[in-house]
Structure formats: structure tokens, C-alpha cells
Design a protein around this motif. Structure first.
Motif, PDB file in Angstrom:
ATOM      1  N   ILE A 139       0.962  -1.270   0.068  1.00 37.27           N
ATOM      2  CA  ILE A 139       0.076  -0.061   0.078  1.00 37.27           C
ATOM      3  C   ILE A 139       0.781   1.090  -0.234  1.00 37.27           C
ATOM      4  O   ILE A 139       0.614   2.226  -0.533  1.00 37.27           O
ATOM      5  N   ASN A 140       1.954   1.077   0.743  1.00 35.36           N
ATOM      6  CA  ASN A 140       2.718   2.333   0.837  1.00 35.36           C
ATOM      7  C   ASN A 140       3.536   2.686  -0.815  1.00 35.36           C
ATOM      8  O   ASN A 140       4.297   3.723  -0.745  1.00 35.36           O
ATOM      9  N   GLU A 141       3.458   1.735  -1.325  1.00 31.96           N
ATOM     10  CA  GLU A 141       3.930   1.765  -2.791  1.00 31.96           C
ATOM     11  C   GLU A 141       3.207   2.625  -3.935  1.00 31.96           C
ATOM     12  O   GLU A 141       3.759   3.013  -4.835  1.00 31.96           O
ATOM     13  N   LEU A 142       1.871   2.826  -3.255  1.00 31.34           N
ATOM     14  CA  LEU A 142       1.097   3.203  -4.251  1.00 31.34           C
ATOM     15  C   LEU A 142       1.073   4.857  -4.722  1.00 31.34           C
ATOM     16  O   LEU A 142       0.901   5.030  -5.866  1.00 31.34           O
ATOM     17  N   ASP A 143       1.604   5.626  -3.985  1.00 37.06           N
ATOM     18  CA  ASP A 143       2.056   6.800  -4.305  1.00 37.06           C
ATOM     19  C   ASP A 143       2.970   6.982  -5.380  1.00 37.06           C
ATOM     20  O   ASP A 143       2.639   7.654  -6.546  1.00 37.06           O
ATOM     21  N   SER A 144       3.985   6.151  -5.314  1.00 38.47           N
ATOM     22  CA  SER A 144       4.912   6.059  -6.667  1.00 38.47           C
ATOM     23  C   SER A 144       4.220   5.486  -7.899  1.00 38.47           C
ATOM     24  O   SER A 144       4.414   5.884  -8.954  1.00 38.47           O
ATOM     25  N   LEU A 145       3.566   4.436  -7.481  1.00 41.66           N
ATOM     26  CA  LEU A 145       2.648   3.647  -8.701  1.00 41.66           C
ATOM     27  C   LEU A 145       1.709   4.691  -9.516  1.00 41.66           C
ATOM     28  O   LEU A 145       1.636   4.777 -10.676  1.00 41.66           O
ATOM     29  N   LEU A 146       1.162   5.784  -8.842  1.00 41.12           N
ATOM     30  CA  LEU A 146       0.205   6.687  -9.227  1.00 41.12           C
ATOM     31  C   LEU A 146       1.075   7.658 -10.167  1.00 41.12           C
ATOM     32  O   LEU A 146       0.532   8.149 -11.217  1.00 41.12           O
ATOM     33  N   GLU A 147       2.078   7.993  -9.557  1.00 38.67           N
ATOM     34  CA  GLU A 147       2.981   8.860 -10.364  1.00 38.67           C
ATOM     35  C   GLU A 147       3.573   8.342 -11.599  1.00 38.67           C
ATOM     36  O   GLU A 147       3.514   9.137 -12.592  1.00 38.67           O
ATOM     37  N   THR A 148       3.778   7.045 -11.715  1.00 38.11           N
ATOM     38  CA  THR A 148       4.188   6.577 -12.919  1.00 38.11           C
ATOM     39  C   THR A 148       3.052   5.944 -13.766  1.00 38.11           C
ATOM     40  O   THR A 148       3.260   5.488 -14.886  1.00 38.11           O
ATOM     41  N   GLY A 149       1.637   6.442 -13.549  1.00 37.40           N
ATOM     42  CA  GLY A 149       0.618   5.920 -14.296  1.00 37.40           C
ATOM     43  C   GLY A 149       0.347   4.536 -14.317  1.00 37.40           C
ATOM     44  O   GLY A 149      -0.149   3.843 -15.260  1.00 37.40           O
ATOM     45  N   PHE A 150       0.754   3.698 -13.369  1.00 33.84           N
ATOM     46  CA  PHE A 150       0.680   2.435 -13.318  1.00 33.84           C
ATOM     47  C   PHE A 150       1.509   1.651 -14.301  1.00 33.84           C
ATOM     48  O   PHE A 150       0.861   0.577 -14.857  1.00 33.84           O
ATOM     49  N   LEU A 151       2.606   2.142 -14.635  1.00 37.36           N
ATOM     50  CA  LEU A 151       3.348   1.422 -15.630  1.00 37.36           C
ATOM     51  C   LEU A 151       4.923   1.323 -15.102  1.00 37.36           C
ATOM     52  O   LEU A 151       5.109   1.913 -14.360  1.00 37.36           O
ATOM     53  N   GLY A 152       5.880   0.789 -15.941  1.00 40.65           N
ATOM     54  CA  GLY A 152       7.109   0.777 -15.843  1.00 40.65           C
ATOM     55  C   GLY A 152       7.658  -0.217 -14.776  1.00 40.65           C
ATOM     56  O   GLY A 152       6.914  -0.957 -13.984  1.00 40.65           O
ATOM     57  N   ARG A 153       8.702   0.245 -14.028  1.00 41.22           N
ATOM     58  CA  ARG A 153       9.561  -0.499 -13.197  1.00 41.22           C
ATOM     59  C   ARG A 153       8.665  -0.667 -11.774  1.00 41.22           C
ATOM     60  O   ARG A 153       8.634  -1.474 -11.046  1.00 41.22           O
ATOM     61  N   GLU A 154       8.107   0.448 -11.514  1.00 46.98           N
ATOM     62  CA  GLU A 154       7.090   0.695 -10.379  1.00 46.98           C
ATOM     63  C   GLU A 154       6.034  -0.357 -10.330  1.00 46.98           C
ATOM     64  O   GLU A 154       5.880  -0.844  -9.265  1.00 46.98           O
ATOM     65  N   MET A 155       5.411  -0.388 -11.527  1.00 48.32           N
ATOM     66  CA  MET A 155       4.381  -1.416 -11.666  1.00 48.32           C
ATOM     67  C   MET A 155       4.649  -2.946 -11.345  1.00 48.32           C
ATOM     68  O   MET A 155       4.268  -3.582 -10.665  1.00 48.32           O
TER      69      MET A 155
END
Length: 226
Positions: A139-155
Motif C-alpha cells: 500500500i505504501n508503494e501506491l503513491d509512486s505507482l500513481l506517479e508512473t501511471g501504473f506503468l514501468g518498473r514501479e508497476m
């Protein structure tokens, strides 16, 4: 919490309230470690104090849940659906509820884990709490996930974390089965009512991991619709 504060919180990040809630849930669950240490030592006064702390943290999590349900704006633009966020919040909250139930039942009956099972139970409890901690990290990774638009390495990172959560839950299933087998072998030597409650406690501790996995599954569904 004033409405303006909630609005401001969501304006900065729609995920922050979920993060605050899951952190409170994890804090609640982690107290089960010293709680069972006190219970196994028959220090019921300390166990009761820890039960009260668990109950208080569960109440705080429940208060956060109610505030967010009532005050999350319906018309606010967010990258995820309001209903998905509220469902995720509900799944998180069930973890704290289960921790409270476990502590209440153990103290209520002065229930002891049989000595032959004690070390194995400690590993089982810790692994179940690994699952709740992993759910919190996801859950604490979701901010970063939103910033990347649910794409890329964060996804990929978040997907991998959810896969790990699934593996942890598999471990807890195996540990629970082994503990149930141990209990079955000695149950004729125990108070039959205690045996019934011991099976229930094993199930409820396992529910912590099961519910943590449901948080991960619910998050995957939310991401898939975003």
C-alpha cells in the motif's frame, strides 16, 4: 478530522489515507508478538494491558475507516475509483478486527499454547505477521505507482511484492496444517473446550495472512481497472 483536512489530504494524494490506515493496522497486529509472549508466561496482567492496546489501535483504525467513508468526496477527480478505494479500506480494516478478536479470546479463557507447539506457533505467528507487514509495504508503494501511471518498473515492483505476499500466505497455510496435526496428536490430553478454542486461534491467526492477501488481490483488481 475536519472536512477541509480530508479534502486537502486527498487533494495531495488519494492514497495517503489508505497508507495511514494500513500503518495503524500493522501496528495493531505487531502487538500480538509481545501479547503471546506474556500469555505463554502466564503474565495475564501484562497480556491484558497489551490486549487493551490492541483494542485501542483497532478502534483508531476503525475511526479512520469511518471518517474516510463519510468524507471522501464523491466528485473529486482521482486516478482510481472511489468504490475501489473504499473496498480496499474495508479489507485492510478486517485485519485489525481479527487481531483484536485473537487477543480477546486468549485473555478471556487464559488460553495457553501447548508447550510442544509453542516454538512452532511462534514461527507461524511471525510468518502471518510478515504477510500483514508486506500488505502495508504494498500500500505504501501506491503513491509512486500513481506517479508512473501504473506503468514501468514501479508497476513491476508492486506486482512482485504482491507475488511475495502470495508466497508468504502459502507458507502460513503449510505451518497452520502442521500445527493442527500437532494439536490433533495431543488433543486427548487437553481440556476438550480448550482444544476447540486452540483450533479456532490457529485459524484466526491464519486469517491475518489470508486477509493480508485479500488486500493484495483487491489492489490488483483496482490497478487493473485504472
Amino acid at each position: 478530522m475536519p472536512v477541509n483536512t480530508v479534502l486537502g489530504l486527498f487533494a495531495r494524494s488519494p492514497i495517503k489515507p489508505l497508507e495511514k490506515h494500513i500503518s495503524k493496522v500493522e501496528e495493531c497486529c505487531e502487538l500480538l508478538i509481545p501479547f503471546f509472549v506474556a500469555a505463554q508466561a502466564k503474565n495475564w496482567e501484562q497480556a491484558e494491558q497489551l490486549r487493551l492496546q490492541i483494542s485501542e489501535l483497532e478502534k483508531q483504525a476503525d475511526h479512520l475507516k469511518r471518517e474516510l467513508r463519510l468524507k471522501l468526496p464523491r466528485g473529486l477527480f482521482m486516478p482510481v475509483e472511489r468504490g475501489d478505494m473504499l473496498e480496499l479500506l474495508t479489507q485492510q480494516d478486517k485485519i485489525a478486527n481479527k487481531a483484536k478478536d485473537i487477543a480477546g479470546r486468549v485473555v478471556g479463557r487464559h488460553l495457553l499454547i501447548p508447550e510442544v507447539m509453542a516454538s512452532h506457533f511462534s514461527r507461524y505467528l511471525r510468518r502471518c505477521l510478515d504477510a500483514t507487514a508486506q500488505a502495508c509495504r504494498v500500500i505504501n508503494e501506491l503513491d509512486s505507482l500513481l506517479e508512473t501511471g501504473f506503468l514501468g518498473r514501479e508497476m513491476e515492483l508492486v506486482t512482485g511484492m504482491i507475488d511475495e505476499l502470495d508466497r508468504i500466505e502459502d507458507d502460513t497455510d503449510l505451518l497452520q496444517a502442521q500445527l493442527c496435526q500437532q494439536l490433533h496428536q495431543i488433543e486427548s490430553d487437553l481440556n476438550p473446550i480448550d482444544v476447540m478454542f486452540l483450533y479456532r486461534i490457529l485459524e484466526w491467526v491464519g486469517d491475518l495472512a489470508d486477509q493480508a492477501l485479500r488486500v493484495g488481490v483487491r489492489l490488483e483488481l483496482m490497478i487493473g481497472r485504472s
